[in-house]
Design a protein around this motif. Structure first.
Motif, PDB file in Angstrom:
ATOM      1  N   MET A  34       1.006  -1.033  -0.284  1.00 30.73           N
ATOM      2  CA  MET A  34      -0.063  -0.065  -0.122  1.00 30.73           C
ATOM      3  C   MET A  34       0.820   1.223   0.218  1.00 30.73           C
ATOM      4  O   MET A  34       1.578   1.428   1.114  1.00 30.73           O
ATOM      5  N   TYR A  36       1.573   5.325  -0.256  1.00 28.99           N
ATOM      6  CA  TYR A  36       0.704   6.569  -0.109  1.00 28.99           C
ATOM      7  C   TYR A  36       1.630   7.823   0.100  1.00 28.99           C
ATOM      8  O   TYR A  36       2.930   7.516   0.160  1.00 28.99           O
ATOM      9  N   LYS A  42      -4.431   9.404   6.720  1.00 23.66           N
ATOM     10  CA  LYS A  42      -5.038   9.092   7.998  1.00 23.66           C
ATOM     11  C   LYS A  42      -5.752   9.878   8.801  1.00 23.66           C
ATOM     12  O   LYS A  42      -6.366   9.475   9.806  1.00 23.66           O
ATOM     13  N   TYR A  47      -7.503   6.214   4.676  1.00 25.39           N
ATOM     14  CA  TYR A  47      -6.780   5.068   5.271  1.00 25.39           C
ATOM     15  C   TYR A  47      -7.542   4.209   5.662  1.00 25.39           C
ATOM     16  O   TYR A  47      -7.426   2.878   5.588  1.00 25.39           O
ATOM     17  N   GLN A  51      -7.923   0.320   4.946  1.00 24.97           N
ATOM     18  CA  GLN A  51      -7.683  -1.007   5.505  1.00 24.97           C
ATOM     19  C   GLN A  51      -8.745  -1.571   6.018  1.00 24.97           C
ATOM     20  O   GLN A  51      -8.656  -2.985   5.910  1.00 24.97           O
ATOM     21  N   GLU A  61       2.898  -1.571   4.252  1.00 22.34           N
ATOM     22  CA  GLU A  61       2.741   0.004   3.905  1.00 22.34           C
ATOM     23  C   GLU A  61       3.864   0.658   3.609  1.00 22.34           C
ATOM     24  O   GLU A  61       5.054   0.203   4.126  1.00 22.34           O
ATOM     25  N   GLY A  63       4.866   4.602   3.179  1.00 22.28           N
ATOM     26  CA  GLY A  63       4.440   5.967   3.059  1.00 22.28           C
ATOM     27  C   GLY A  63       5.347   7.231   2.658  1.00 22.28           C
ATOM     28  O   GLY A  63       6.510   6.640   2.464  1.00 22.28           O
TER      29      GLY A  63
END
Length: 384
Positions: A34, A36, A42, A47, A51, A61, A63
Motif C-alpha cells: 500500500m 501513499y 490517515k 486510510y 484498511q 505499507e 508512506g
C-alpha cells in the motif's frame, strides 16, 4: 483523423463508498504494498476505509511518496517490495502515488538499473498489477499508463509510458477530495485543463468527436473548477471535477490527433530545477507558448476562442489574443500564478532550463517538432 488503436483497461469504480469494492478485485492470497504520500489519508478517513476493505489481505505499507515522486524514495519502496515478495501494489493518493506505483511495478523485477526505464526507455516485461484509490483529481494517472519520476541527485524529471503498468481498477470517490487544501484543488484544475490543451491545441485533422469532447471537458473545468474551490463539500462539483480530470488523460481525446506536450516538457525542467508545483509550471509556460506558437496553432486557437470562450471578433488575431488572455486569466482565477517572477525567479532561469532541456535531449518539442532551444528560451523570456 489519424489512425489509432484505443483500449482502456482500467475499471473505474466511481462514487461514494466504492472503496469497499476493492476487496473483490484483489486476490486474498496477494501480498499487497500500500503506497501513499504524506499521511493525510490517515486524518481524513481514507486510510481507515482502505484498511477495512483489505482486512482479509496481507498488507505492507510504504508512506512518504513526495509530490513529484523521487527516484530515491521509490527505490526504497522497490527494496521493500523485493524483500517481502510483493505481488500487488495499491496506490492511495493523487498522481504522485500512482505514478510511483507504476515505476515500482516496472522496477521490481527489472534486472538492470531501474533508472534506465526512465532515461533510456529500457524495455520491461515482468510487472506486478496495480490498483488505485484516487484522492486528488488532477493527473488522470489512475486510468493511463504514464509515469513521471524525478531524480533529485541529478535534477532530472523524466517519464515513461506503458499499458503494462496501467491500473487494473481505480476508485474515484468525490468525498475523498473534501479535505484537500485549496492549493491542491487549484493545481488539479490547471493540470487537467493543460492535459486537454496538449492534445487539442495543435492543428486540425478533422477529428470532430475528439475536438468536441475536448472542448466539453474544458468548458466543464471552466464552470465547475471555481465552484469546486468555493464549495469544497459540494458532491456534484467535486464529482464533475474528478471525472473531468480523469477523462482529460485516459487516452480518448488523444486518439487519432496530433499531440504537443511541450508545455509539460519545459515545465518538468522548472520543477526539477526549482521545485515548483507541476501545475504552477504549466500555468507559467502555456500562455507564453500559445503566443510564441500562435501561427503554427492559428486554426485551433481561433476554434478554441470561438467554441470554448465565445470570442467572436471577426479579426482572428484579436480572437487569438483574447483567447490567450482568457486562459491566463482562468489560471489566475483559480489561484495559480502565471509568471516566473510570481515565484521569485529571474532571467537566469531561462538559460538554466534551456541547458537542462539540451542535456535531456528535449531539443525538438511540440506537435511539429519545431520548438527548439531558441524557441524554448523565447517562451520562458515571455513568461518572466
Amino acid at each position: 483523423m489519424l489512425n489509432f488503436t484505443y483500449k482502456n483497461q482500467t475499471e473505474i469504480l466511481f462514487g461514494k463508498g466504492q472503496v469497499a469494492a476493492i476487496s473483490q478485485r484483489i486476490p486474498t492470497s496477494a501480498r499487497i504494498l500500500m503506497l501513499y504520500g504524506g499521511g493525510s489519508i490517515k486524518s481524513n478517513g481514507v486510510y481507515q476505509q482502505v484498511q477495512q476493505a483489505l482486512s482479509q489481505h496481507q498488507v505492507w505499507e510504504f508512506g512518504g511518496v513526495e509530490p513529484n515522486p523521487s527516484y530515491e524514495t521509490l527505490m526504497q519502496a522497490v527494496a521493500l517490495g523485493r524483500e517481502q515478495h510483493i505481488d500487488f501494489i495499491l496506490a492511495v493518493g493523487g498522481g504522485s502515488a500512482i505514478d510511483g506505483a507504476k515505476f515500482i511495478a516496472a522496477a521490481l523485477h527489472f534486472s538492470g538499473d531501474p533508472w534506465d526505464i526512465l532515461i533510456a526507455k529500457a524495455k520491461f516485461t515482468q510487472v506486478i498489477p496495480i490498483g488505485a484509490v484516487l484522492t486528488l483529481p488532477a493527473t488522470g494517472s489512475e486510468s493511463n499508463g504514464n509515469s513521471v519520476v524525478t531524480k533529485k541527485a541529478t535534477a532530472q524529471k523524466r517519464s515513461f509510458s506503458s499499458t503494462l503498468v496501467q491500473p487494473q481498477f481505480a476508485v474515484l470517490d468525490p468525498e475523498f477530495t473534501y479535505s484537500l487544501p485549496k492549493r491542491q484543488i487549484s493545481n488539479g484544475i490547471v493540470d487537467a485543463f493543460v492535459h486537454v490543451m496538449e492534445q487539442y491545441l495543435t492543428y486540425p485533422v478533422h477529428a470532430e468527436i475528439q475536438d468536441r469532447f475536448a472542448e466539453s471537458i474544458l468548458q466543464t473545468l471552466l464552470d465547475v473548477g471555481p465552484k469546486a474551490l468555493k464549495q469544497p463539500e459540494n458532491y456534484q462539483h467535486r464529482a464533475n471535477l474528478m471525472w473531468a480530470a480523469s477523462m482529460a488523460l485516459n487516452g480518448l481525446i488523444g486518439a487519432g490527433v496530433p499531440q504537443d506536450w511541450s508545455t509539460h516538457m519545459i515545465g518538468h525542467e522548472l520543477t526539477a530545477l526549482y521545485g515548483l508545483d507541476h501545475a504552477q509550471t504549466l500555468a507559467i509556460v502555456l500562455p507564453a507558448l500559445m503566443f510564441v506558437q500562435r501561427h503554427q496553432k492559428h486554426a485551433k486557437l481561433v476554434q478554441l476562442g470561438r467554441r470554448v470562450f465565445a470570442i467572436h471578433d471577426q479579426n482572428e488575431d484579436v480572437v487569438i489574443d483574447q483567447t490567450i488572455k482568457a486562459v491566463q486569466d482562468f489560471f489566475e482565477t483559480v489561484g495559480v500564478k502565471t509568471r516566473l517572477s510570481d515565484y521569485q525567479l529571474d532571467g537566469q532561469v531561462v538559460q538554466n532550463v534551456v541547458n537542462n532541456l539540451e542535456r535531456n535531449g528535449m531539443t525538438a518539442l511540440g506537435e511539429r517538432n519545431d520548438i527548439d532551444l531558441k524557441k524554448a528560451a523565447a517562451i520562458l523570456r515571455l513568461a518572466l
